[in-house]
Design a protein around this motif. Structure first.
Motif, PDB file in Angstrom:
ATOM      1  N   UNK A 197       7.784  22.712   0.477  1.00 13.97           N
ATOM      2  CA  UNK A 197       6.802  23.734   0.270  1.00 13.97           C
ATOM      3  C   UNK A 197       6.291  25.047   1.032  1.00 13.97           C
ATOM      4  N   UNK A 198       6.202  26.089   0.636  1.00 17.73           N
ATOM      5  CA  UNK A 198       6.855  27.007   0.854  1.00 17.73           C
ATOM      6  C   UNK A 198       5.372  28.072   1.005  1.00 17.73           C
ATOM      7  N   UNK A 199       4.481  29.078   1.355  1.00 18.03           N
ATOM      8  CA  UNK A 199       3.775  29.626   0.975  1.00 18.03           C
ATOM      9  C   UNK A 199       3.686  30.920   1.300  1.00 18.03           C
ATOM     10  N   UNK A 200       2.609  31.314   1.195  1.00 16.20           N
ATOM     11  CA  UNK A 200       2.722  33.595   0.849  1.00 16.20           C
ATOM     12  C   UNK A 200       1.249  34.005   2.082  1.00 16.20           C
ATOM     13  N   UNK A 201       0.684  32.447   2.530  1.00 14.98           N
ATOM     14  CA  UNK A 201       0.137  32.465   4.025  1.00 14.98           C
ATOM     15  C   UNK A 201      -1.536  33.131   3.105  1.00 14.98           C
ATOM     16  N   UNK A 202      -1.721  32.844   1.118  1.00 16.74           N
ATOM     17  CA  UNK A 202      -2.199  32.899   1.208  1.00 16.74           C
ATOM     18  C   UNK A 202      -2.404  31.246  -0.348  1.00 16.74           C
ATOM     19  N   UNK A 203      -1.364  31.113  -0.991  1.00 18.96           N
ATOM     20  CA  UNK A 203      -1.517  30.213  -1.364  1.00 18.96           C
ATOM     21  C   UNK A 203       0.311  29.550  -1.014  1.00 18.96           C
ATOM     22  N   UNK A 204       1.021  28.393  -1.971  1.00 20.20           N
ATOM     23  CA  UNK A 204       1.943  27.644  -1.392  1.00 20.20           C
ATOM     24  C   UNK A 204       2.763  27.280  -3.032  1.00 20.20           C
ATOM     25  N   UNK A 205       3.894  26.532  -2.252  1.00 20.30           N
ATOM     26  CA  UNK A 205       4.175  26.447  -4.108  1.00 20.30           C
ATOM     27  C   UNK A 205       4.968  25.179  -3.873  1.00 20.30           C
ATOM     28  N   UNK A 206       5.154  24.367  -4.515  1.00 25.95           N
ATOM     29  CA  UNK A 206       6.195  23.130  -4.114  1.00 25.95           C
ATOM     30  C   UNK A 206       7.341  22.266  -4.837  1.00 25.95           C
ATOM     31  N   UNK A 207       8.542  22.940  -4.006  1.00 26.42           N
ATOM     32  CA  UNK A 207       9.576  22.697  -5.057  1.00 26.42           C
ATOM     33  C   UNK A 207       9.897  21.341  -4.735  1.00 26.42           C
ATOM     34  N   UNK A 208      10.622  21.337  -6.368  1.00 20.58           N
ATOM     35  CA  UNK A 208      10.671  19.567  -6.596  1.00 20.58           C
ATOM     36  C   UNK A 208      12.372  19.818  -6.778  1.00 20.58           C
ATOM     37  N   UNK A 209      13.012  18.179  -6.574  1.00 30.74           N
ATOM     38  CA  UNK A 209      14.826  18.337  -7.648  1.00 30.74           C
ATOM     39  C   UNK A 209      14.980  17.293  -6.595  1.00 30.74           C
ATOM     40  N   UNK A 210      15.661  16.561  -7.619  1.00 33.24           N
ATOM     41  CA  UNK A 210      16.864  15.237  -6.555  1.00 33.24           C
ATOM     42  C   UNK A 210      17.540  15.979  -5.278  1.00 33.24           C
ATOM     43  N   UNK A 211      17.932  15.168  -4.678  1.00 36.92           N
ATOM     44  CA  UNK A 211      18.441  15.430  -3.631  1.00 36.92           C
ATOM     45  C   UNK A 211      20.156  15.746  -3.631  1.00 36.92           C
ATOM     46  N   UNK A 212      20.486  16.262  -3.331  1.00 36.14           N
ATOM     47  CA  UNK A 212      21.071  17.119  -2.891  1.00 36.14           C
ATOM     48  C   UNK A 212      21.229  19.040  -3.951  1.00 36.14           C
ATOM     49  N   UNK A 213      20.291  19.115  -4.581  1.00 37.38           N
ATOM     50  CA  UNK A 213      19.796  19.970  -6.204  1.00 37.38           C
ATOM     51  C   UNK A 213      19.573  21.441  -5.532  1.00 37.38           C
ATOM     52  N   UNK A 214      18.759  21.091  -3.238  1.00 38.60           N
ATOM     53  CA  UNK A 214      18.901  22.872  -3.053  1.00 38.60           C
ATOM     54  C   UNK A 214      17.348  23.265  -2.617  1.00 38.60           C
ATOM     55  N   UNK A 215      16.642  22.191  -2.429  1.00 39.50           N
ATOM     56  CA  UNK A 215      15.656  22.343  -2.430  1.00 39.50           C
ATOM     57  C   UNK A 215      15.209  22.896  -0.601  1.00 39.50           C
ATOM     58  N   UNK A 216      16.300  21.946   0.584  1.00 42.20           N
ATOM     59  CA  UNK A 216      15.599  22.227   1.790  1.00 42.20           C
ATOM     60  C   UNK A 216      16.334  24.321   1.768  1.00 42.20           C
TER      61      UNK A 216
END
Length: 374
Positions: A197-216
């Motif tokens: 999950x990331x934020x622009x200090x106002x809202x957030x986005x949730x990144x999902x996907x299988x392990x190895x897909x590049x979330x981190x």
């Protein structure tokens, strides 16, 4: 008391079963039969109703109804849980290691009986380690009892897990960390998501996907380009739909080093950890700008995937596809009131599939999502 909750999702219905805390996506007619079963309608009453609603031979309709009855029964049969008596455990007096961590004005003392326990927990919190303290707020104790890992907090028994279920133990320990960091009981948490999950200090986005897909990797790139890292792998959201920071380090796989070393030169000398069972080698990267005071609403769910053959593609995806990808790797509160909040939260969020190989375009696209410019 309701044993099921049903919520419409596009042309299907999401059904939650209370006793098993499980979810299914069903056709509306199947969900309607489940609701009638839940209201204690008799089998004969349901058959009479269904014969008028379903255009099929009566034999087929009867079998369909019987299958729904079986589905309802199986999912609403309480599993017998092994009763764990804390009095049967003798807390060790010697440990392989004792670590102290400073997290949001709290000191956590964690005692690891073995090197295996230390390896499972310490690396992601090493950046929060502090010197030995005479006073601490919480004492977590982890030790073995035959084939089980046992977890105590402040001398109170929390649970035990078979050693081949270490991910369940890690999840419970993480849950207690957010309970203690934010002073909110487990009943106040809507769910925890295996996501970034990331934020622009106002809202957030949730990144999902299988392990190895590049979330981190995506999270680390965005964190280096003006966005705040909220969490990697373990994203807690409360029953007010607020997302909270989880301060674990980002897990960086070996294949991502070439991409990340130019922006994170400290990774070159970071300790490398080999996890044979998971067949992966990782280094850990502390997030920038940890902020425990953020309580952010989620703007969208983004199912992300790195693909060398695709420069960048982003498309809206169906709620049904998104739900079926979201549920397996998530812990959702088993309380009915929290389930209702979760389903409302999910249904109000846009869902995207983002596939990319061009890092700059990925960052630009995420910026557009936040700015409603897609």
């Amino acid at each position: 008391m309701n044993k099921v909750v049903v919520k419409k999702i596009e042309d299907k219905e999401i059904v939650w079963f209370k006793n098993s805390n499980s979810y299914l996506v069903l056709e509306p007619i199947a969900a309607a039969i489940l609701l009638k079963i839940n209201k204690n309608n008799s089998l004969e009453e349901i058959k009479t109703w269904a014969f008028k609603k379903i255009t099929a031979p009566k034999k087929v309709v009867k079998k369909f109804i019987e299958d729904i009855f079986l589905l309802y029964t199986v999912n609403n049969t309480l599993k017998k849980e092994v009763q764990n008596n804390s009095g049967t455990y003798k807390i060790p007096t010697k440990y392989y290691s004792e670590k102290y961590y400073s997290i949001h004005n709290c000191i956590f003392k964690i005692q690891f009986q073995t090197g295996f326990h230390l390896l499972k927990i310490h690396p992601i919190f090493a950046h929060l380690e502090t010197e030995s303290q005479n006073k601490f707020h919480f004492n977590y104790t982890i030790f073995d009892d035959k084939d089980f890992i046992v977890f105590f907090k402040n001398d109170a028994f929390i649970g035990k897990w078979n050693k081949n279920e270490t991910h369940l133990f890690e999840g419970k320990l993480s849950m207690h960390l957010i309970i203690d960091i934010y002073k909110k009981p487990e009943t106040d948490w809507m769910g925890v998501f295996h996501a970034s999950a990331i934020s622009n200090k106002k809202e957030s986005l949730l990144f999902l996907g299988d392990s190895g897909n590049g979330k981190s990797t995506s999270l680390a790139l965005l964190n280096a380009n003006g966005f705040d890292c909220i969490a990697d792998d373990f994203v807690p959201i409360d029953n007010k739909k607020n997302m909270y920071t989880y301060p674990a380090a980002m897990s960086i796989k070996k294949k991502s080093l070439k991409t990340l070393l130019p922006v994170y030169p400290e990774l070159k000398n970071a300790v490398e950890y080999h996890f044979k069972k998971m067949n992966k080698t990782v280094r850990y990267l502390p997030p920038k700008n940890i902020n425990y005071h953020l309580k952010l609403k989620c703007k969208a769910l983004v199912f992300i995937k790195y693909n060398i053959e695709v420069e960048l593609e982003i498309n809206s995806i169906s709620k049904i596809d998104a739900f079926q990808q979201l549920i397996p790797d998530s812990w959702i509160s088993p309380l009915e009131k929290n389930v209702s909040v979760f389903l409302e939260w999910f249904l109000e969020l846009p869902c995207y599939q983002l596939t990319y190989s061009n890092n700059l375009k990925m960052i630009e696209t995420v910026t557009k999502i936040f700015n409603n410019d897609l």
